[in-house]
Design a protein around this motif. Sequence first.
Motif, mmCIF file in Angstrom:
data_model
loop_
_atom_site.group_PDB
_atom_site.id
_atom_site.type_symbol
_atom_site.label_atom_id
_atom_site.label_comp_id
_atom_site.label_asym_id
_atom_site.label_seq_id
_atom_site.Cartn_x
_atom_site.Cartn_y
_atom_site.Cartn_z
ATOM 1 N N LYS A 62 0.846 -1.205 0.000
ATOM 2 C CA LYS A 62 0.000 0.000 0.000
ATOM 3 C C LYS A 62 0.878 1.251 0.000
ATOM 4 O O LYS A 62 0.554 2.252 -0.626
ATOM 5 C CB LYS A 62 -0.943 -0.006 1.192
ATOM 6 C CG LYS A 62 -2.029 -1.071 1.062
ATOM 7 C CD LYS A 62 -2.936 -1.069 2.268
ATOM 8 C CE LYS A 62 -4.134 -1.959 2.091
ATOM 9 N NZ LYS A 62 -3.836 -3.388 2.059
ATOM 10 N N GLY A 63 1.990 1.182 0.717
ATOM 11 C CA GLY A 63 2.930 2.302 0.738
ATOM 12 C C GLY A 63 3.696 2.402 -0.580
ATOM 13 O O GLY A 63 3.940 3.492 -1.087
ATOM 14 N N ILE A 64 4.058 1.253 -1.126
ATOM 15 C CA ILE A 64 4.839 1.237 -2.370
ATOM 16 C C ILE A 64 4.006 1.813 -3.527
ATOM 17 O O ILE A 64 4.500 2.628 -4.311
ATOM 18 C CB ILE A 64 5.335 -0.189 -2.679
ATOM 19 C CG1 ILE A 64 6.366 -0.597 -1.624
ATOM 20 C CG2 ILE A 64 5.931 -0.287 -4.085
ATOM 21 C CD1 ILE A 64 6.879 -2.010 -1.737
ATOM 22 N N PHE A 65 2.731 1.426 -3.613
ATOM 23 C CA PHE A 65 1.866 1.965 -4.674
ATOM 24 C C PHE A 65 1.852 3.492 -4.603
ATOM 25 O O PHE A 65 1.865 4.178 -5.616
ATOM 26 C CB PHE A 65 0.413 1.473 -4.504
ATOM 27 C CG PHE A 65 0.223 -0.006 -4.729
ATOM 28 C CD1 PHE A 65 0.945 -0.682 -5.704
ATOM 29 C CD2 PHE A 65 -0.689 -0.728 -3.968
ATOM 30 C CE1 PHE A 65 0.766 -2.042 -5.902
ATOM 31 C CE2 PHE A 65 -0.873 -2.091 -4.159
ATOM 32 C CZ PHE A 65 -0.144 -2.751 -5.130
ATOM 33 N N SER A 66 1.806 3.993 -3.390
ATOM 34 C CA SER A 66 1.740 5.433 -3.220
ATOM 35 C C SER A 66 3.109 6.068 -3.498
ATOM 36 O O SER A 66 3.204 7.115 -4.133
ATOM 37 C CB SER A 66 1.272 5.711 -1.795
ATOM 38 O OG SER A 66 1.432 7.031 -1.484
ATOM 39 N N PHE A 67 4.166 5.407 -3.061
ATOM 40 C CA PHE A 67 5.528 5.928 -3.243
ATOM 41 C C PHE A 67 5.874 6.117 -4.721
ATOM 42 O O PHE A 67 6.485 7.102 -5.107
ATOM 43 C CB PHE A 67 6.538 4.969 -2.592
ATOM 44 C CG PHE A 67 7.962 5.444 -2.683
ATOM 45 C CD1 PHE A 67 8.524 6.184 -1.658
ATOM 46 C CD2 PHE A 67 8.738 5.143 -3.800
ATOM 47 C CE1 PHE A 67 9.839 6.630 -1.746
ATOM 48 C CE2 PHE A 67 10.055 5.588 -3.890
ATOM 49 C CZ PHE A 67 10.600 6.329 -2.865
ATOM 50 N N VAL A 68 5.473 5.159 -5.563
ATOM 51 C CA VAL A 68 5.881 5.242 -6.966
ATOM 52 C C VAL A 68 5.117 6.327 -7.737
ATOM 53 O O VAL A 68 5.500 6.680 -8.856
ATOM 54 C CB VAL A 68 5.748 3.892 -7.720
ATOM 55 C CG1 VAL A 68 6.661 2.838 -7.124
ATOM 56 C CG2 VAL A 68 4.311 3.394 -7.734
#
Length: 311
Positions: free
Chosen positions: A181-187
């Motif tokens: 969930k954090g990675i989707f937002s980070f990219v």
Amino acid sequence: MEKISVIVPCLNEQEVLPLFYKETKKVLEEMKNVCFEYIFIDDGSCDNTLILLKELSLKDPSVHFLSFSRNFGKEAAMYAGLKRATGKYSVIIDADLQHPPHLIKEMYRILKEEGYDSVATRRVNRVGEPKIRSFFAHLFYKFMRKMSKIEVVDGEMDFRMMSKKMVESILSMEEYNRFSKGIFSFVGFRTKWIEQENVKRVAGNTKWSFFKLLQYSLEGIVSFSTKPLLWVAFLGFLLCLVSVGMGIYIVIQSFILKNVVSSLCFFSFLFLMISGMQLFGLGILSFYFSKMYLETKKRPLYIVKETDEDA
Ligand code: UDP
Ligand code: MG
């Protein structure tokens, strides 16, 4: 023809797999001018999941599967699925039909027509979920928003369709402790949110115990925030300030007013000063440590969405 990769993490899903396959197949076949592939990831199931997957892949050439040697967790399963995907678009979907397959059609339409890079879903209610679990889930999202620059949407589900560019950037984040969930937002990339009522599992049981969820949320906070370390330094600084105040009080009492200072007061001062200094030092040390921690993740410095060479 454009290809859509359907990525399905499975842990002990023998009850739902045939139904899942039937339902999704129906939707996918209704979609004209696209072809698709299934990528099932058997995450170390100990039931007949793998046997069912083998049967499906023999029957249907669009079915592919990977089987892990043990349970590595849904995060690893999603990563493996995305890595294997060859489609122009990839959609991650749960096997238990809690993610309605008919939305795949709408997701594809949005990506094609509205110029988004990703379509994600969030549930607007948590009907059928234990109250205590919902309470802690809301608390987690609130906390996460305060703690980190990364936006994690309340009720966000892992059900999302993404363009190849976005998938590639997710794969470029090779960190071991993953919090998608954090990675989707980070990219980054442009994401459209679809709201979705909570749907109950068709069969089988959830694989997430309360303790597992708690661990996962801690993973989220630790992966995307170093603020707790700053709090340690701040607390240490605060203790030092209090001890300085006490120190001044002791000096005034004993050297200027010539009063006797109680030994309790003196030892409290010493105790506060020493523990404050230690905590402050630890906070500073952790600050360097947090920088090192982020370095070891080797996250990309930036992610390019488009260049003139794409045209
Ligand atoms: N899953 C998995 N590995 C795990 C836990 C879950 O691959 O360690 C899969 C599971 O088979 C399902 C999806 O992830 O397809 C979501 O799991 P579940 O339905 O148990 O979670 P919930 O919907 O209750 O959050
Ligand atoms: Mg589920």
